[in-house]
Design a protein around this motif. Structure first.
Motif, PDB file in Angstrom:
ATOM      1  N   ALA A  14       0.828  -1.210   0.000  1.00 13.79           N
ATOM      2  CA  ALA A  14       0.000   0.000   0.000  1.00 13.79           C
ATOM      3  C   ALA A  14       0.861   1.258   0.000  1.00 13.79           C
ATOM      4  N   TYR A  15       2.068   1.141   0.570  1.00 14.21           N
ATOM      5  CA  TYR A  15       2.953   2.303   0.643  1.00 14.21           C
ATOM      6  C   TYR A  15       3.569   2.634  -0.714  1.00 14.21           C
ATOM      7  N   LEU A  16       3.416   1.757  -1.691  1.00 12.04           N
ATOM      8  CA  LEU A  16       3.908   2.052  -3.034  1.00 12.04           C
ATOM      9  C   LEU A  16       3.159   3.225  -3.657  1.00 12.04           C
ATOM     10  N   ALA A  17       1.971   3.518  -3.123  1.00  9.39           N
ATOM     11  CA  ALA A  17       1.207   4.665  -3.634  1.00  9.39           C
ATOM     12  C   ALA A  17       1.935   5.975  -3.367  1.00  9.39           C
ATOM     13  N   LEU A  18       2.829   5.973  -2.355  1.00  9.80           N
ATOM     14  CA  LEU A  18       3.587   7.182  -2.036  1.00  9.80           C
ATOM     15  C   LEU A  18       4.818   7.341  -2.919  1.00  9.80           C
ATOM     16  N   LEU A  19       5.144   6.316  -3.699  1.00 12.86           N
ATOM     17  CA  LEU A  19       6.357   6.362  -4.500  1.00 12.86           C
ATOM     18  C   LEU A  19       6.374   7.514  -5.505  1.00 12.86           C
ATOM     19  N   PRO A  20       5.299   7.760  -6.279  1.00 12.21           N
ATOM     20  CA  PRO A  20       5.331   8.915  -7.206  1.00 12.21           C
ATOM     21  C   PRO A  20       5.577  10.238  -6.487  1.00 12.21           C
ATOM     22  N   LEU A  21       4.940  10.419  -5.312  1.00 15.05           N
ATOM     23  CA  LEU A  21       5.144  11.647  -4.552  1.00 15.05           C
ATOM     24  C   LEU A  21       6.584  11.753  -4.079  1.00 15.05           C
ATOM     25  N   ALA A  22       7.146  10.627  -3.628  1.00 11.62           N
ATOM     26  CA  ALA A  22       8.532  10.641  -3.165  1.00 11.62           C
ATOM     27  C   ALA A  22       9.485  10.978  -4.301  1.00 11.62           C
ATOM     28  N   LEU A  23       9.210  10.483  -5.488  1.00  7.67           N
ATOM     29  CA  LEU A  23      10.061  10.784  -6.644  1.00  7.67           C
ATOM     30  C   LEU A  23       9.978  12.259  -7.013  1.00  7.67           C
ATOM     31  N   ILE A  24       8.779  12.818  -6.967  1.00  5.88           N
ATOM     32  CA  ILE A  24       8.604  14.241  -7.306  1.00  5.88           C
ATOM     33  C   ILE A  24       9.327  15.118  -6.293  1.00  5.88           C
ATOM     34  N   ILE A  25       9.146  14.809  -4.999  1.00  2.00           N
ATOM     35  CA  ILE A  25       9.825  15.587  -3.961  1.00  2.00           C
ATOM     36  C   ILE A  25      11.335  15.456  -4.092  1.00  2.00           C
ATOM     37  N   GLY A  26      11.794  14.238  -4.353  1.00  2.00           N
ATOM     38  CA  GLY A  26      13.235  14.024  -4.480  1.00  2.00           C
ATOM     39  C   GLY A  26      13.837  14.793  -5.640  1.00  2.00           C
ATOM     40  N   TYR A  27      13.123  14.824  -6.770  1.00  2.00           N
ATOM     41  CA  TYR A  27      13.684  15.478  -7.963  1.00  2.00           C
ATOM     42  C   TYR A  27      13.610  16.996  -7.864  1.00  2.00           C
ATOM     43  N   PHE A  28      12.492  17.518  -7.369  1.00  2.00           N
ATOM     44  CA  PHE A  28      12.307  18.966  -7.374  1.00  2.00           C
ATOM     45  C   PHE A  28      12.739  19.648  -6.078  1.00  2.00           C
ATOM     46  N   ALA A  29      12.975  18.904  -5.009  1.00  5.06           N
ATOM     47  CA  ALA A  29      13.375  19.508  -3.736  1.00  5.06           C
ATOM     48  C   ALA A  29      14.779  19.084  -3.324  1.00  5.06           C
ATOM     49  N   TYR A  30      15.014  17.782  -3.205  1.00  4.15           N
ATOM     50  CA  TYR A  30      16.302  17.314  -2.693  1.00  4.15           C
ATOM     51  C   TYR A  30      17.406  17.367  -3.746  1.00  4.15           C
ATOM     52  N   TYR A  31      17.084  17.042  -4.975  1.00  2.00           N
ATOM     53  CA  TYR A  31      18.124  17.039  -6.010  1.00  2.00           C
ATOM     54  C   TYR A  31      18.736  18.423  -6.223  1.00  2.00           C
ATOM     55  N   PRO A  32      17.939  19.509  -6.347  1.00  3.55           N
ATOM     56  CA  PRO A  32      18.570  20.834  -6.509  1.00  3.55           C
ATOM     57  C   PRO A  32      19.466  21.210  -5.336  1.00  3.55           C
ATOM     58  N   ALA A  33      19.040  20.874  -4.105  1.00  2.87           N
ATOM     59  CA  ALA A  33      19.853  21.223  -2.936  1.00  2.87           C
ATOM     60  C   ALA A  33      21.166  20.450  -2.935  1.00  2.87           C
ATOM     61  N   LEU A  34      21.109  19.152  -3.186  1.00  8.03           N
ATOM     62  CA  LEU A  34      22.326  18.338  -3.212  1.00  8.03           C
ATOM     63  C   LEU A  34      23.211  18.729  -4.389  1.00  8.03           C
TER      64      LEU A  34
END
Length: 312
Positions: free
Chosen positions: A24-44
């Motif tokens: 059921a937690y796989l439903a959060l995967l698209p959100l995690a990918l979006i946050i990772g690409y647009f929030a964490y990736y620019p900072a790192l």
């Protein structure tokens, strides 16, 4: 100490939440990918490129801490934090206005009037920030601005000036954008805090003959302490990210009188073409924000622990 198994009293058991199945937690995967690409990736990415003479369209050269050494001698960068100090202090002092408005509004006996006034005060929060900045830019216009025209109309033409075009008044002019500062997050926090004060407390204070001013100091303000701490934390973070209004109205000028760290980063990158140095500035601001957030969060936890300990 009595055994929990003896006696008629039964311990209250906290109901345990039923865990979802792992898939059921796989439903959060698209959100995690979006946050990772647009929030964490620019900072790192900024942290990584801060160690390079970064040329986005060319060859980048590793220079170690060279950009940070350059930052230490950047007087404009460090003076921009002084401006942030003024912005933060003024912002905290301006909480007087939304607090006063919340106290007046919560004291209205007529529920319809209270709802109408609350709606009028909240609606401006929906206006785009760029619209507010541009409107105040029109107010400050040296030729046909509302402020100068009003001063001339009442015989005070000697006070009319270029409010955002001279270093002596530019920063103060930015601070007053949005006056009287009621339509904002502080008002909502203060108002909701006052609404959540138990009715029994207010009735007891009324029976004891506590006046309205005494109630504010002895009841309202102490019960809003936790909300004020949250608001203070949000104010620190938002101040470190301040730059939009200054970018629209002054661009950091004149003579860097309204320069803030965000604008300095933009200028170094887009005007100076030194993207690596700009990445070093952004990384430093990121570290400062995280450090201050950690200190405030720790202080909040200690304050909550002290309060809970005193209540036991």
């Amino acid at each position: 100490m009595a055994s929990p198994l003896v006696g008629p009293e039964k311990r209250e058991r906290t109901p345990r939440r039923r865990a979802f199945r792992w898939w059921a937690y796989l439903a959060l995967l698209p959100l995690a990918l979006i946050i990772g690409y647009f929030a964490y990736y620019p900072a790192l990415s900024a942290i990584f490129w801060s160690f390079f003479h970064w040329q986005p369209a060319g060859v980048s050269t590793f220079i170690g801490f060279g950009n940070y050494v350059t930052m230490l001698s950047d007087g404009i960068w460090w003076s921009s934090f002084r401006n942030l100090g003024f912005i933060f202090a003024f912002g905290v002092v301006s909480w007087i206005f939304p607090l006063f408005a919340a106290e007046l509004l919560i004291s209205l006996k007529n529920a319809r009037w209270q709802f109408a006034m609350r709606t009028l005060l909240i609606i401006p929060m929906a206006f785009p920030g760029v619209v507010t900045a541009l409107v105040w830019g029109f107010f400050y216009s040296p030729n046909d601005g509302v402020i100068n025209q009003t001063l001339k109309a009442i015989g005070l033409s000697g006070l009319a000036q270029n409010w955002t075009g001279q270093s002596s008044t530019a920063l103060l002019s930015l601070l007053f954008v949005g006056f009287p500062f009621i339509a904002g997050l502080p008002f909502l926090i203060f108002y909701s805090s006052l609404q959540n004060i138990p009715t029994e407390v207010l009735e007891a204070a009324q029976l004891d003959g506590v006046g309205r001013l005494a109630r504010f100091w002895q009841i309202d303000l102490p019960l809003m302490a936790s909300q004020v701490r949250i608001l203070l934390f949000l104010a620190i973070v938002s101040t470190l990210q301040y730059g939009f209004v200054a970018y629209v109205l002054t661009g950091g000028g004149p003579d860097n009188a309204t320069m803030v760290p965000i604008l300095r980063m933009i200028n170094v990158a887009f005007q100076g073409g030194d993207w690596g140095a700009s990445a070093a500035l952004s990384t430093t601001l990121f570290i400062i924000t995280i450090a201050i957030s950690a200190v405030v969060a720790t202080a909040r936890r200690r304050g909550s622990a002290t309060t809970d300990g005193g209540a036991m």
